[in-house]
Design a protein around this motif. Structure first.
Motif, PDB file in Angstrom:
ATOM      1  N   GLY A   1       9.803   6.167  -9.328  1.00  0.00           N
ATOM      2  CA  GLY A   1       8.382   5.851  -9.286  1.00  0.00           C
ATOM      3  C   GLY A   1       8.027   4.717 -10.228  1.00  0.00           C
ATOM      4  N   ALA A   2       8.623   4.735 -11.432  1.00  0.00           N
ATOM      5  CA  ALA A   2       8.389   3.653 -12.392  1.00  0.00           C
ATOM      6  C   ALA A   2       8.863   2.321 -11.829  1.00  0.00           C
ATOM      7  CB  ALA A   2       9.100   3.960 -13.708  1.00  0.00           C
TER       8      ALA A   2
ATOM      9  N   SER B   1       0.827  -1.203   0.000  1.00  0.00           N
ATOM     10  CA  SER B   1       0.000   0.000   0.000  1.00  0.00           C
ATOM     11  C   SER B   1       0.864   1.257   0.000  1.00  0.00           C
ATOM     12  CB  SER B   1      -0.920  -0.010   1.225  1.00  0.00           C
ATOM     13  OG  SER B   1      -1.678   1.179   1.300  1.00  0.00           O
ATOM     14  N   LEU B   2       1.898   1.275   0.838  1.00  0.00           N
ATOM     15  CA  LEU B   2       2.779   2.438   0.908  1.00  0.00           C
ATOM     16  C   LEU B   2       3.620   2.577  -0.358  1.00  0.00           C
ATOM     17  CD1 LEU B   2       3.921   2.240   4.646  1.00  0.00           C
ATOM     18  CD2 LEU B   2       2.244   3.793   3.618  1.00  0.00           C
ATOM     19  N   LEU B   3       3.972   1.456  -0.990  1.00  0.00           N
ATOM     20  CA  LEU B   3       4.709   1.530  -2.252  1.00  0.00           C
ATOM     21  C   LEU B   3       3.862   2.193  -3.333  1.00  0.00           C
ATOM     22  CD1 LEU B   3       6.647  -1.869  -2.602  1.00  0.00           C
ATOM     23  CD2 LEU B   3       7.599   0.426  -2.255  1.00  0.00           C
ATOM     24  N   VAL B   4       2.568   1.882  -3.361  1.00  0.00           N
ATOM     25  CA  VAL B   4       1.668   2.507  -4.338  1.00  0.00           C
ATOM     26  C   VAL B   4       1.597   4.014  -4.103  1.00  0.00           C
ATOM     27  CG1 VAL B   4      -0.732   2.689  -5.075  1.00  0.00           C
ATOM     28  CG2 VAL B   4       0.291   0.439  -4.747  1.00  0.00           C
ATOM     29  N   VAL B   5       1.482   4.424  -2.842  1.00  0.00           N
ATOM     30  CA  VAL B   5       1.428   5.852  -2.519  1.00  0.00           C
ATOM     31  C   VAL B   5       2.726   6.540  -2.932  1.00  0.00           C
ATOM     32  CG1 VAL B   5       1.312   7.520  -0.630  1.00  0.00           C
ATOM     33  CG2 VAL B   5      -0.217   5.551  -0.641  1.00  0.00           C
ATOM     34  N   ALA B   6       3.860   5.931  -2.588  1.00  0.00           N
ATOM     35  CA  ALA B   6       5.154   6.508  -2.957  1.00  0.00           C
ATOM     36  C   ALA B   6       5.299   6.598  -4.472  1.00  0.00           C
ATOM     37  CB  ALA B   6       6.287   5.679  -2.358  1.00  0.00           C
ATOM     38  N   ALA B   7       4.864   5.561  -5.175  1.00  0.00           N
ATOM     39  CA  ALA B   7       4.947   5.560  -6.633  1.00  0.00           C
ATOM     40  C   ALA B   7       4.099   6.680  -7.226  1.00  0.00           C
ATOM     41  CB  ALA B   7       4.493   4.205  -7.173  1.00  0.00           C
ATOM     42  N   ALA B   8       2.915   6.910  -6.678  1.00  0.00           N
ATOM     43  CA  ALA B   8       2.037   7.971  -7.187  1.00  0.00           C
ATOM     44  C   ALA B   8       2.691   9.338  -7.038  1.00  0.00           C
ATOM     45  CB  ALA B   8       0.697   7.937  -6.454  1.00  0.00           C
TER      46      ALA B   8
ATOM     47  N   VAL C   1       7.530  -2.962  -9.328  1.00  0.00           N
ATOM     48  CA  VAL C   1       7.592  -3.920  -8.225  1.00  0.00           C
ATOM     49  C   VAL C   1       6.187  -4.344  -7.814  1.00  0.00           C
ATOM     50  CG1 VAL C   1       8.195  -4.192  -5.781  1.00  0.00           C
ATOM     51  CG2 VAL C   1       9.813  -3.104  -7.354  1.00  0.00           C
ATOM     52  N   VAL C   2       5.296  -3.366  -7.649  1.00  0.00           N
ATOM     53  CA  VAL C   2       3.925  -3.675  -7.251  1.00  0.00           C
ATOM     54  C   VAL C   2       3.214  -4.472  -8.339  1.00  0.00           C
ATOM     55  CG1 VAL C   2       1.687  -2.688  -6.618  1.00  0.00           C
ATOM     56  CG2 VAL C   2       3.796  -1.643  -5.782  1.00  0.00           C
ATOM     57  N   GLY C   3       3.428  -4.097  -9.606  1.00  0.00           N
ATOM     58  CA  GLY C   3       2.777  -4.795 -10.704  1.00  0.00           C
ATOM     59  C   GLY C   3       3.232  -6.231 -10.836  1.00  0.00           C
ATOM     60  N   VAL C   4       4.535  -6.448 -10.746  1.00  0.00           N
ATOM     61  CA  VAL C   4       5.068  -7.813 -10.844  1.00  0.00           C
ATOM     62  C   VAL C   4       4.593  -8.654  -9.671  1.00  0.00           C
ATOM     63  CG1 VAL C   4       7.175  -9.189 -10.758  1.00  0.00           C
ATOM     64  CG2 VAL C   4       7.065  -7.167 -12.219  1.00  0.00           C
TER      65      VAL C   4
ATOM     66  N   MET D   1      -0.616  -1.732 -14.513  1.00  0.00           N
ATOM     67  CA  MET D   1       0.461  -1.135 -13.718  1.00  0.00           C
ATOM     68  C   MET D   1       1.762  -1.079 -14.516  1.00  0.00           C
ATOM     69  SD  MET D   1       0.261  -2.172  -9.716  1.00  0.00           S
ATOM     70  CE  MET D   1      -1.003  -1.462  -8.666  1.00  0.00           C
ATOM     71  N   LEU D   2       2.034  -2.118 -15.268  1.00  0.00           N
ATOM     72  CA  LEU D   2       3.247  -2.118 -16.072  1.00  0.00           C
ATOM     73  C   LEU D   2       3.167  -1.065 -17.179  1.00  0.00           C
ATOM     74  CD1 LEU D   2       3.994  -5.945 -16.310  1.00  0.00           C
ATOM     75  CD2 LEU D   2       5.025  -4.237 -14.808  1.00  0.00           C
ATOM     76  N   ALA D   3       1.963  -0.788 -17.684  1.00  0.00           N
ATOM     77  CA  ALA D   3       1.795   0.302 -18.646  1.00  0.00           C
ATOM     78  C   ALA D   3       2.140   1.640 -17.993  1.00  0.00           C
ATOM     79  CB  ALA D   3       0.363   0.316 -19.177  1.00  0.00           C
TER      80      ALA D   3
END
Length: 275
Positions: free
Chosen positions: A205-206, A184-191, A211-214, A245-247
């Motif tokens: 961020g990419a 969850s925190l990785l998604v927030v950081a990525a955004a 990481v989250v997508g894989v 996510m990979l897109a």
């Protein structure tokens, strides 16, 4: 509203939107969980209740990314979406109180509404403050506080509170909760990083989105191994979610490259008159 210079704003905006859409796909994932039978009654399987809670992370991700990007249309869209989601949560609180829902469920909805209120406040600040740099920084700080409230409560505190009457969490649950809050925190950081106007931040961020997508792809339980149509649909949606996510990864990298190219063009223009 004055925007900060950002040659990669368009692909960055698309990367933030793709990330939010991927996270929102938790809704069909939740609806397609084998054995789920939704209804419109006063139960935990109420369709509105399930959808609004499953969509929380996507709404937060959109608001966080839009605030960091501070593009007018994306930010306004994030404010509208977050505001509507907040109204839906507040309506749920009223229904729960009227019908005498369990205290932990009411508390869950109240904290979701609190998180959305803080996130909405940060996005509005980013929209209305006049100084672009101060607006973005102030907005990002506030929305991150709201995102942190949501991540910690949903992924750690709520499960622990719900299990207290039953003797506390069983062995192994703490590790699962730690993994959930980390994702969850990785998604927030990525955004945040995909929206921030810096080549380095967008590349990082990419990487986080990848990481989250894989992880989402490799964690699909037994994809297509069962003959049950609902199981197959469940696995397929999770695969599509990972691909979206990979897109977002590709778009974030493109946004970083445009910033680099714009910087090189500016440097060349500055050097030429001196030649």
């Amino acid at each position: 509203m004055k925007s900060l210079p950002d040659a990669g704003r368009r692909p960055a905006a698309l990367s933030v939107l793709a990330l939010a859409v991927a996270v929102w796909m938790a809704v069909p994932v939740r609806l397609l969980v084998p054995g789920t039978e939704l209804n419109l009654g006063f139960t935990l399987d109420n369709a509105v209740f399930v959808i609004e809670n499953a969509a929380m992370a996507g709404t937060v991700a959109l608001a966080v990314g839009a605030t960091a990007l501070r593009a007018r249309r994306v930010l306004v869209a994030a404010i509208v979406v977050t505001g509507l989601h907040l109204v839906l949560q507040l309506g749920t609180v009223v229904v729960q109180l009227v019908n005498g829902a369990r205290p932990e469920l009411v508390l869950d909805t109240l904290l979701a509404a609190l998180a959305l209120t803080v996130v909405l406040g940060g996005a509005v600040l980013a929209r209305v403050l006049r100084t672009p740099v101060a607006a973005r920084r102030t907005g990002v700080i506030v929305v991150l506080v709201g995102a942190l409230i949501h991540s910690l409560w949903t992924n750690v505190l709520l499960p622990l509170v719900a299990l207290m009457p039953y003797g506390g969490p069983p062995p192994g649950l703490i590790g699962a909760l730690a993994l959930n809050v980390s994702m969850s925190l990785l998604v927030v950081a990525a955004a945040v990083l995909c929206g921030w106007a810096s080549p380095t931040s967008r590349r990082i961020g990419a990487l986080l989105v990848a990481v989250v997508g894989v992880f989402g792809l490799v964690s699909v339980p037994g994809p297509f191994s069962a003959f049950d149509v609902s199981d197959t649909a469940y696995a397929a949606v999770r695969v599509v979610r990972g691909l979206v996510m990979l897109a977002a990864v590709v778009l974030a990298v493109a946004a970083a490259r445009r910033l680099v190219a714009a910087g090189q063009a500016t440097s060349s223009a500055d050097v030429q008159p001196q030649a």
